[in-house]
Design a protein around this motif. Sequence first.
Motif, mmCIF file in Angstrom:
data_model
loop_
_atom_site.group_PDB
_atom_site.id
_atom_site.type_symbol
_atom_site.label_atom_id
_atom_site.label_comp_id
_atom_site.label_asym_id
_atom_site.label_seq_id
_atom_site.Cartn_x
_atom_site.Cartn_y
_atom_site.Cartn_z
ATOM 1 N N LEU A 150 12.819 1.099 14.665
ATOM 2 C CA LEU A 150 12.439 2.480 14.954
ATOM 3 C C LEU A 150 11.077 2.756 14.320
ATOM 4 O O LEU A 150 10.769 2.189 13.278
ATOM 5 N N PRO A 151 10.282 3.589 14.949
ATOM 6 C CA PRO A 151 8.998 3.905 14.311
ATOM 7 C C PRO A 151 9.218 4.617 12.995
ATOM 8 O O PRO A 151 10.124 5.441 12.874
ATOM 9 N N GLY A 152 8.429 4.213 11.974
ATOM 10 C CA GLY A 152 8.545 4.807 10.649
ATOM 11 C C GLY A 152 8.028 6.226 10.683
ATOM 12 O O GLY A 152 7.609 6.719 11.727
ATOM 13 N N PRO A 153 8.093 6.890 9.539
ATOM 14 C CA PRO A 153 7.574 8.249 9.470
ATOM 15 C C PRO A 153 6.085 8.251 9.769
ATOM 16 O O PRO A 153 5.385 7.297 9.440
ATOM 17 N N ARG A 154 5.608 9.287 10.431
ATOM 18 C CA ARG A 154 4.183 9.357 10.757
ATOM 19 C C ARG A 154 3.383 9.458 9.471
ATOM 20 O O ARG A 154 3.713 10.238 8.589
ATOM 21 N N PRO A 155 2.307 8.644 9.363
ATOM 22 C CA PRO A 155 1.495 8.744 8.145
ATOM 23 C C PRO A 155 0.829 10.112 8.050
ATOM 24 O O PRO A 155 0.465 10.705 9.053
ATOM 25 N N GLY A 195 0.821 -1.195 0.000
ATOM 26 C CA GLY A 195 0.000 0.000 0.000
ATOM 27 C C GLY A 195 0.853 1.242 0.000
ATOM 28 O O GLY A 195 1.956 1.248 -0.545
ATOM 29 N N PRO A 196 0.370 2.267 0.626
ATOM 30 C CA PRO A 196 1.047 3.556 0.606
ATOM 31 C C PRO A 196 2.440 3.530 1.229
ATOM 32 O O PRO A 196 3.239 4.424 1.011
ATOM 33 N N TYR A 197 2.779 2.497 2.017
ATOM 34 C CA TYR A 197 4.048 2.509 2.749
ATOM 35 C C TYR A 197 5.228 1.970 1.972
ATOM 36 O O TYR A 197 6.362 2.181 2.349
ATOM 37 N N THR A 198 4.996 1.214 0.905
ATOM 38 C CA THR A 198 6.069 0.433 0.298
ATOM 39 C C THR A 198 7.218 1.314 -0.193
ATOM 40 O O THR A 198 8.368 0.890 -0.213
ATOM 41 N N ALA A 227 11.299 3.598 3.087
ATOM 42 C CA ALA A 227 12.092 2.670 3.902
ATOM 43 C C ALA A 227 12.133 3.224 5.319
ATOM 44 O O ALA A 227 12.265 4.422 5.537
ATOM 45 N N SER A 228 11.938 2.343 6.285
ATOM 46 C CA SER A 228 12.107 2.803 7.669
ATOM 47 C C SER A 228 13.124 1.903 8.334
ATOM 48 O O SER A 228 13.264 0.735 7.991
#
Length: 205
Positions: free
Chosen positions: A14-19, A3-6, A9-10
């Motif tokens: 660690l928490p990924g970027p805030r949607p 989806g939108p995250y692919t 890269a995170s």
Amino acid sequence: MAGPYTGRASIPGLPGPRPSKLQCIAIALLFLIIVVGLIILIFWLIVRPTSIDYTVEHAAIQKFNISSANELDAAFNLTLRAINPNRKVSVYYDDVKISVWYDNQMIALTETSPFFQPHRNITRLDIKAVTNSTQLQDQVAKDLQHDKSSGHIGLEVRVRARIRFKVGVVKSKHYKLRAYCTPVNVGFAPNSATSFNRVYCDVEI
Ligand SMILES: *[C@@H]1O[C@H](CO)[C@@H](O)[C@H](O)[C@H]1NC(C)=O
Ligand SMILES: *[C@@H]1O[C@H](CO)[C@@H](O)[C@H](O)[C@H]1NC(C)=O
Ligand SMILES: *[C@@H]1O[C@H](CO)[C@@H](O)[C@H](O)[C@H]1NC(C)=O
Ligand SMILES: *[C@@H]1O[C@H](CO)[C@@H](O)[C@H](O)[C@H]1NC(C)=O
């Protein structure tokens, strides 16, 4: 789920970027669609609607006369069966019209009073379709006279109804039901009705 995250890269752990707001809305919408889809699927699995069936069980001519001016006086006795095979769905018939056709001309029209059909039910409809001084098209009158001399006529019986479905306490909107029953062969001999062959109708909803 791809989806939108692919694309982003995170770093693992660690928490990924805030949607973004837009992504939140997209995810919420997707979630909503899945939930609604599941509700519909479960509802369908429980209810398992199958179609309504119609048959003509009996047909007889009570009166039949064509005047020299090609006007038809006729009365037909018809017995129909409305079959609701559904285990969970019952049907409100709010407006039921039954017509008799010959050669694409309607020669009789009648109504039955509204009725409620429970689930798993067969309702018998005894109908008397009377027509007084109906002007026939020339060809129709000719064909009818010809068929009459052969001892029986091949009619089409049509049902038009406005129906609502009921599942539990939920009632649907109105649907149009149409049933086409042909050929309904009706004999003129007094005893011909006893050998009537059941006619299965095409039903459209
Ligand atoms: C038609 O139905 C009426 C009752 O509605 C009955 O009296 C009559 O005998 C029936 N006629 C035929 C030909 O079945
Ligand atoms: C049929 O119609 C003709 C002409 O209208 C009339 O003379 C005759 O009496 C009618 N027959 C019957 C059985 O009603
Ligand atoms: C179908 O429902 C009608 C009306 O509720 C009832 O009179 C009739 O007996 C039922 N028929 C069957 C076969 O259950
Ligand atoms: C047809 O005519 C008969 C009498 O001949 C009458 O009793 C009946 O009500 C009429 N039906 C219609 C639908 O006009």
